[in-house]
Design a protein around this motif. Structure first.
Motif: not given
Ligand code: ZN
Length: 146
Positions: A46, A31-32, A44, A29, A49
């Protein structure tokens, strides 16, 4: 491995077919930074997230044995099994960098009596099944000898 047959992945896009240093292909991912295998491509997982974009990344080629067994039952998808199903030794391996657990067969010839949780293993490619023209490759875990 027999000569004269074309080697192809049993499942497309899940691993590289470099005979010397094959690697599973996962996604990360953007982003995270969470890793996924099989690859995630929509959103994602998560819960903290909201990322929707992923990079394809090769995963660690080594890991440690987390669990293993002589498998007598056909595992569920997405795991690809020979048809008809043949019992084999199977391992859950925690990848060195990503700390995620990936299921796979143990390399042909591995004796589970010699294995211990925590042993280091390495990704190899081996034939899952074959037809007249092709060998279908899958990843397996091979114990790293000292
Ligand atoms: Zn993520």
């Amino acid at each position: 491995m027999s000569k004269g047959k074309t080697q192809v992945p049993a499942i497309e896009g899940w691993f590289t077919t470099d005979r010397d240093a094959p690697a599973l292909l996962g996604s990360r991912c953007t982003t995270c930074g969470t890793y996924f295998f099989p690859k995630e491509s929509s959103f994602c997982r998560n819960p903290a997230c909201s990322g929707t974009e992923f990079d394809e990344v090769p995963l660690s080629r080594r890991g440690t044995l987390w669990s293993f067994t002589d498998n007598r039952y056909q595992p569920p998808p997405p795991y690809v099994s020979a048809d008809p199903f043949v019992p084999y030794a199977v391992a859950a391996v925690e990848l060195a960098e990503e700390h995620m657990v990936v299921l796979g067969q143990l390399a042909t010839g591995t004796d589970v009596a010699d294995l211990h949780v925590g042993d280091e293993v390495e990704l190899v490619l081996d034939t899952l099944h074959e037809d007249d023209d092709h060998e279908y490759l899958v990843w397996k875990w091979k114990p790293v000898s000292a």
